[in-house]
Design an enzyme around this catalytic site. Structure first.
Site, short mmCIF file in Angstrom:
data_model
loop_
_atom_site.label_atom_id
_atom_site.label_comp_id
_atom_site.label_asym_id
_atom_site.label_seq_id
_atom_site.Cartn_x
_atom_site.Cartn_y
_atom_site.Cartn_z
N GLY A 76 -1.93 -10.87 7.65
CA GLY A 76 -1.66 -12.29 7.57
C GLY A 76 -1.29 -12.92 6.34
CE LYS A 122 0.63 -1.99 3.78
NZ LYS A 122 0.60 -3.36 4.44
CE LYS A 162 -3.57 -1.85 5.03
NZ LYS A 162 -3.52 -2.44 6.16
N1 HSE Z 1 0.16 -4.28 8.92
C1 HSE Z 1 -0.70 -4.43 8.26
C2 HSE Z 1 -1.93 -4.53 9.22
C3 HSE Z 1 -0.74 -5.48 7.15
O1 HSE Z 1 -1.74 -4.78 10.18
O2 HSE Z 1 -3.18 -4.49 8.69
C4 HSE Z 1 -1.91 -5.53 6.29
O3 HSE Z 1 -1.76 -4.56 5.44
#
Ligand code: HSE
Length: 399
Positions: free
Chosen positions: A297, A100, A200
């Site tokens: 994950g 992202k 995001k």
């Molecule tokens: N570090 C991110 C989270 C991984 O915990 O959502 C997935 O984008």
């Protein structure tokens, strides 16, 4: 048979190889040809790994190999990942990513190169891990004018907040466990300070509104100031605390923000716990739709990358258009946004508080504090009133 390369053999990269192997047959049937990993690029060696023979340190060999039509970028970051992605697209190879940070920073440039070279730059796994959300926005929600997106967009912070709420767990211990489970970013500051959720919501908003939302413009606050005392107050009012990324359009003005919010039981995002993410999207004729699943994950994220790989193989020679233009979307300041606030201040007379904030609902306080929930106030009005008090903490309340 389609040949692909996987850049980065960490949590996501190894998951991609595993998903492709576990579902090899059904993937072949659905795509109409097998998808075979030809290279795995990593700086490290993997002695004893079943795919050890595919590991290479030579990116140039991948870029120059005409047999490789799709590349999965699972390296993360915006350094080598940017350079390699650009080189692959320029060589006419589609690139699928979970990165992202790279999509938020260079997405429009990379999509432009893909278009010029009749290939695609796809990033289903970049938001919400394994949750289908990019493709639904691009495709199923295509006829909609999207009015709002509200999401729990980071698995690590949702895991931490859930365990703090349910077990009174210590922040640092739970963060360590989230890292061990492969949820957190290489530098978990990106998770806990809200930077990951910020990238995001910038990506989702750009797709939803069709113009580029720069992540640098999104006001962002993380969860590091949340304490178990905050959750004790939440119990009194039947609410919880979640880190939300949100954006909305109101009469042609656009707003975006990442912050921890108080959510009441009636909110559809209230029950989204642990590593799960959920995204509530409101369309002007469709109304609300919600997308739920594992937000981080190895295998869930890898499954989303593999869905992009399959789409690229099935549309070879074409570009999948994400309907996201390079034009900047101007965001409006949040000062005018109105909502109730949950506030903790150093102990003060109720009359002082009412004089500054208007009618409020007082909560049973911790010794030495006064805690209350305001009526709906604008950010500007709240900040003006709060300036008269020694504020311990405050949170915005989302209905
Ligand atoms: N570090 C991110 C989270 C991984 O915990 O959502 C997935 O984008």
């Amino acid at each position: 048979m389609a040949k692909i390369a996987v850049l980065g053999y960490g949590t996501v990269g190894s998951g991609i190889v595993e998903v492709l192997n576990t579902n090899k047959e059904l993937i072949r049937e659905r795509v109409g040809e097998a998808i075979d990993v030809k290279y795995i690029l990593d700086l490290r060696e993997f002695p004893g790994d079943p795919y050890e023979s595919l590991v290479t340190h030579d990116f140039d060999a991948i870029a120059a190999d005409p047999e490789v039509s799709v590349v999965c970028e699972a390296m993360g970051g915006t350094g080598a990942a940017y350079k390699f992605t650009k080189a692959c697209l320029e060589a006419g190879k589609s690139v699928c990513t979970s990165n992202k940070a790279l999509v938020a920073e260079y997405g429009t440039e990379l999509m432009r190169i893909a278009k010029d070279k009749n290939c695609s730059y796809l990033f289903e796994a970049s938001c919400g891990g394994g949750i289908p959300i990019i493709r639904p926005i691009r495709s199923s929600l295509c006829p909609e004018r999207i009015l709002a997106i509200k999401g729990i967009l980071n698995g690590t912070t949702n895991y931490i907040l859930t365990r703090m709420e349910q077990e009174g767990a210590d922040f640092a211990d739970v963060l360590k466990q989230a890292q061990e489970l492969g949820y957190a970013e290489a530098d978990p500051t990106a998770d806990i300070e809200g930077h990951d959720a910020c990238r995001k919501i910038a990506i989702l908003s750009s797709l939803a509104y069709g113009k580029t939302v720069y992540y640098q413009d999104v006001e962002t606050e993380g969860i590091t100031k949340i304490t178990t005392d905050d959750f004790a107050y939440m119990k009194q009012i039947g609410a919880t605390i979640k880190l939300l990324g949100m954006s909305k359009e109101v009469n042609g003005a656009y707003y975006a923000q990442v912050a921890p919010f108080v959510l009441k039981k009636t909110n559809p995002l209230y029950s989204v716990n642990g590593v799960m993410n959920a995204i509530l999207v409101t369309g002007n004729t469709l109304g609300d739709t919600m997308y739920y699943g594992a937000g981080a994950g190895s295998l869930p994220t890898a499954s989303a990358v593999v869905s992009d790989v399959m789409e690229c193989v099935m549309t070879k020679g074409e570009t999948i258009d994400s309907h996201w233009s390079e034009e900047k979307l101007a965001l409006s300041p949040l000062d005018g946004a109105t909502r109730p606030f949950f506030v903790r201040v150093k102990e003060r007379a109720e009359a002082d508080i009412k004089a500054a904030f208007g009618e409020v609902k007082f909560l049973e306080p911790i010794a030495g504090e006064t805690a209350f929930i305001t009526a709906e106030l604008s950010e500007a009005a709240f900040k003006k009133a709060a300036a008269e008090f020694e504020v311990i903490s405050f949170l915005r309340v989302e209905d």
